[in-house]
Each structure stands twice: as structure tokens, then as C-alpha cells.
Design a protein around this motif. Structure first.
Motif, short mmCIF file in Angstrom:
data_model
loop_
_atom_site.label_atom_id
_atom_site.label_comp_id
_atom_site.label_asym_id
_atom_site.label_seq_id
_atom_site.Cartn_x
_atom_site.Cartn_y
_atom_site.Cartn_z
N SER A 278 0.82 -1.21 0.00
CA SER A 278 0.00 0.00 0.00
C SER A 278 0.85 1.26 0.00
CB SER A 278 -0.92 0.00 1.22
OG SER A 278 -1.86 -1.05 1.16
N ALA A 383 -7.38 -4.79 -1.62
CA ALA A 383 -6.43 -4.29 -0.62
C ALA A 383 -6.97 -4.48 0.78
CB ALA A 383 -6.14 -2.81 -0.90
N GLN A 403 -3.83 -0.50 8.20
CA GLN A 403 -3.93 -0.27 6.77
C GLN A 403 -4.14 1.21 6.47
OE1 GLN A 403 -3.29 -1.86 4.21
NE2 GLN A 403 -4.68 -1.47 2.51
N GLN A 407 -1.40 3.66 4.48
CA GLN A 407 -1.79 4.40 3.28
C GLN A 407 -1.44 5.88 3.39
OE1 GLN A 407 -5.87 3.33 3.28
NE2 GLN A 407 -5.50 1.29 2.45
#
Length: 499
Positions: A278, A383, A403, A407
């Protein structure tokens, strides 16, 4: 299970969702709303190109770096309390951002805005989970939440163009204030306090401080390279110091009884690959939006309104890609769809790297933008599926929080690194007699091509290292008796990264 089977349903829950969703909408808008206004901000406050990146990165680094800490504080000290504190801080920083008279004042205000989001966003999502204990209602509520996030990202650029063109760039910050005041007045009336049951755990302030400080130092070093040689102390000291702080953070997390990110979480190869990959996608995307905005307004001389409207295909393309990705993933699997997203986005960036002084929007900018948008949207469902691979209910909030953090961190690092490379390349060409506007375009083109290379690297990581990920529907909350303190943000990329 019927709604009537669930005890203690709060009759105020849908009204509360509307107010909480409105704040989520504004938090998402505040990431994308600055993009179109950047050239005006640069002109009025005399920002350098490298300094201008801090208007975006200041917010993103603090919001991403403190997201997990904000969620932990909300769980322990009360979600409503932390939400109100975060919104109040966000509103105060919006006032000082709009009133900024210098780069330092605006950037420091953006840092405080990011802290406000880090406190308010996870607390708000935790309140939504508490308000909707019925699984069916919760799915509906979280779907609305994710939709508002996506709408906020698309709206931000257009709203920025309208306000900047017809009023002033300062109103992109002032517009937050009445919404924040409304939420501060209504939430205490609509939402009861909730917190994590049981004995309070120690809070890992040291890990959060080391992680955030390390990221800020690394970004500072990368941006300093726009003005100083790569081997200079102005670049190396903050960069190496930042790496040292990140090493300290890892050591703290390894020894802590209550770490923000347990290192065992990355023992699963699929989750580790998903989060690391990511970084490459958001790095390419953030830098493209930043540099394309400068290209359109400073080279093609678009007005802020034209620039804002020009991003409409981006929002629609991301939405279409998400729909296609959701439909294809059960048939083809996570890996093929995600790889197609990376390689398709790389093609889109290479198309964008063909821009020049005579480019038009419809032939030079929009085709690559559409390919880029659909490809990125295609990657959102796989994702998140990979990031939540084999995650139990107890760790679902942690997985989504990690996550989201990765990002935002990837976006900040990518913007700092690629914007710096663009500035340095342009300066080198000017020193060889190339016209400044031509040199600037060459710098943007180089950054786009390097961004495409990053996407190819990310795609290869997924292709080679990602294990098979199940796409069957599963309820992680059913796997534990412990109700998660903060539910996973369903659309993290659509909310604070790619829009």
C-alpha cells in the motif's frame, strides 16, 4: 436476526449517524480540498515548492501517525469525549488555518488539524458500532459511512475550486467551523458515552511519539533535499534521525505490554505484504494529485474552478473501479484483481507523463486520469480484503487502522520524495538554460514516471509474495466474545488517501 431481537437499541441512532457522518464527510473533504487551492496558497503566503507539500503532509502525517493512539484513547477514556475533543481541536485549527499569514502558521495549523482527525475519526466510528449492535443495521450504517467518505473525497476538489475562485482559499478552512459547532452541540444530545469495559491498560505514548516523530523527520529530510544536496547535513541528519526514531518505535512495541501495533500482527505474510504494498500505491497517487494540480494551474493556467471540475472523472472513475473490483474479486481472486490494479495504474501514470506545454485537458490529461482512477478503484476491495486476512474480531480494528495508517504514511513519503525529485530536476534543467516552465513540466514528467515504476514494484510484490486470500464472506466479530472497541473503517482509501 431481526432488529427487534437486539436489546437496548437507541432510538436516536440514525440521527446520531447523520451528525457523525457529517463530521466524517468534513474530515475527508479536508484532505482533498486543499489540493486545488495550493497554487493560490503558494502565491499569497510565499511558499516554496518543497514547503507547499507540508500543507498536505502536515495533516496526513499527524492523522495517520496518531490514528491508532486516538482509537486506543477513545476506547479507554470515552468515545464521545474524545470525539468532542477532536472536533473542537479540528475547528480551532481550521480557524487558524484560514487566518494564516505565513507558511509556518498554516503548516502548524494543519498539524493540529491532523491531530484533531486522529482523535475524532476512530472515536466516531467506534460510536457508530456501539449505536448499531444489530449486524444488519451495522452493515447498512457502515455502508452509509463509507459512501459519505467517498462522496467527501470527490466533493473536496470541486468545492475547493468553487470557494477559491469565487471567494478565497481561506474559506476552504472556514467552511469547517459551522459544521464542527453543529456537531459539538448535537452529539452530546444524541450519543451516550461509551468506553472499553474492564481494567484500563497502559497507553503506549512512547511508541506513538517515536513513530510520528520519525515520520515527520524523514519527510523533512526528503523535502530539504529540494534545496540542499542529498549528502548535506540538512538532509542526512533529519532523515537518519527519523530512521533512528522508527527503530526506537519498533523496540518499544516489542517490549510493551500494550503496544499500539503488536509485532505479531505482521507475522502473517499476506497482511505484511498488503500493508507494505500500500505504501507504493499511495506514494504514486498523492504525488500525482499534487503535481498535476500545479501543472494545470501554473503551466496550463487553469482557474481553480476549472482545476476542481477537472477532477470529477477521478471520483467517478474510482467509484466505477471499486464496483468492478468488488464484482471480479469473488470470481478471479484477490491477487489477480489487485495486480491488475497496480499495473493498470502504472499505465495511467505513464499516459499522464506524456503531458507538455501544449497539452489540452481532454486529450492530454483526462485519458490517463480515467485509466488511473479506474485502476486505483479496482484495487480498493482486494487491498482491504488482504489487509484483513485471517483477522479475528479482536484484531479487526487494529488491522483496518494499520492499513489506514500505512496508506497515509505512504502518501506523505511519496509526495515528499517525488515532489523533491521534480523540483531538483527542474532546477538542474534551468541551470542548463532550459526555460523555467519547460523545466517544470520535465520535472513533473520525471515524477510521474518514477511513480509508475513504484506501482510496478508494488504490483510485483503482490504477484510474487501474496498468498491466496479467501474472498468468502465472513463475520470476524463472531470469532471472539470481545466486541471490538473501534470498527474497521470500511473505505479508508476512499476517505483519506486517494481522493
Amino acid at each position: 436476526m431481526r432488529t427487534t431481537d437486539v436489546p437496548n437499541l437507541d432510538s436516536r441512532r440514525w440521527r446520531a449517524l447523520a451528525v457523525l457522518g457529517l463530521i466524517q464527510f468534513i474530515l475527508v473533504v479536508d484532505v482533498s480540498i486543499v489540493n486545488v487551492a495550493l497554487p493560490r496558497i503558494q502565491h499569497d503566503l510565499h511558499f516554496s515548492h518543497a514547503g507547499l507539500a507540508w500543507v498536505v503532509n502536515g495533516y496526513v502525517l499527524m492523522a495517520g501517525g496518531l490514528l491508532l493512539l486516538g482509537g486506543r484513547l477513545a476506547d479507554m477514556f470515552g468515545r464521545r469525549r474524545l470525539f468532542l475533543l477532536g472536533v473542537g481541536l479540528f475547528a480551532l485549527a481550521s480557524v487558524t488555518s484560514g487566518a494564516a499569514v505565513s507558511p509556518a502558521m498554516l503548516v502548524s495549523s494543519r498539524f493540529v488539524q491532523g491531530v484533531g482527525e486522529a482523535l475524532a475519526a476512530p472515536a466516531a466510528l467506534g460510536l457508530v458500532v456501539v449505536l448499531f449492535p444489530d449486524p444488519r443495521e451495522r452493515i447498512k450504517a457502515l455502508g452509509i459511512w463509507g459512501g459519505l467518505a467517498g462522496l467527501g473525497g470527490t466533493t473536496g476538489s470541486v468545492l475547493s475550486g468553487v470557494l477559491t475562485d469565487f471567494a478565497s482559499w481561506r474559506w476552504i478552512f472556514y467552511i469547517n467551523i459551522p459544521v464542527a459547532i453543529f456537531a459539538l452541540l448535537m452529539v452530546p444530545r444524541l450519543v451516550s458515552e461509551s468506553r472499553m469495559a474492564g481494567e484500563r491498560q497502559r497507553i503506549d505514548f512512547g511508541g506513538a511519539a517515536a513513530a510520528t516523530g520519525g515520520l515527520v523527520a524523514i519527510v523533512y529530510g526528503l523535502l530539504a533535499a529540494a534545496r540542499h544536496p542529498w549528502g548535506s547535513s540538512q538532509v542526512l541528519l533529519p532523515f537518519l534521525g527519523g530512521l533512528g526514531l522508527l527503530a526506537v518505535m519498533v523496540a518499544i512495541e516489542a517490549r510493551s505490554d500494550a503496544p499500539l501495533i503488536p509485532l505479531r500482527f505482521f507475522a502473517n505474510r499476506t497482511r505484511a505484504v498488503a500493508n507494505f504494498a500500500s505504501l507504493f500505491s499511495t506514494a504514486a497517487f498523492f504525488s500525482w494529485v499534487f503535481l498535476m494540480t500545479l501543472f494545470e494551474q501554473q503551466v496550463l493556467h487553469y482557474s481553480p474552478l476549472q482545476g476542481g471540475l477537472g477532477y470529477l472523472p477521478l471520483g467517478f472513475g474510482i467509484g466505477a473501479g471499486m464496483g468492478v473490483g468488488t464484482a471480479l474479486m469473488p470470481r478471479l481472486g484477490v491477487k489477480p484483481v489487485w495486480c491488475a490494479s497496480y499495473f493498470g495504474a502504472a499505465i495511467g501514470l505513464l499516459m499522464e507523463s506524456q503531458v507538455h506545454l501544449g497539452s489540452s485537458y481532454f486529450s492530454g490529461v483526462m485519458p490517463g486520469m480515467i485509466v488511473l482512477a479506474v485502476s486505483f478503484g479496482l484495487g480498493f476491495p482486494p487491498a482491504m480484503n488482504a489487509a484483513l486476512h485471517l483477522v479475528t474480531g479482536q484484531d479487526s480494528s487494529l488491522a483496518a487502522g494499520v492499513q489506514g495508517t500505512m496508506q497515509q504514511v505512504g502518501g506523505a513519503l511519496g509526495l515528499a520524495g517525488l515532489a523533491t525529485l521534480a523540483v531538483r530536476h527542474a532546477a538542474l534543467q534551468v541551470s542548463h538554460g532550459v526555460a523555467p516552465n519547460v523545466a517544470a513540466v520535465h520535472g513533473y514528467v520525471l515524477a510521474f514516471r518514477i511513480g509508475a515504476l513504484l506501482l510496478v514494484v508494488g504490483g510485483m510484490l503482490v504477484l510474487v509474495l501474496l498468498e491466496r486470500v479467501s474472498t468468502e464472506a465472513r463475520n470476524p466479530f463472531a470469532e471472539t466474545d470481545v466486541e471490538p472497541a473501534v470498527a474497521p473503517p470500511i473505505e479508508p482509501l476512499a476517505s483519506s488517501t486517494f481522493t
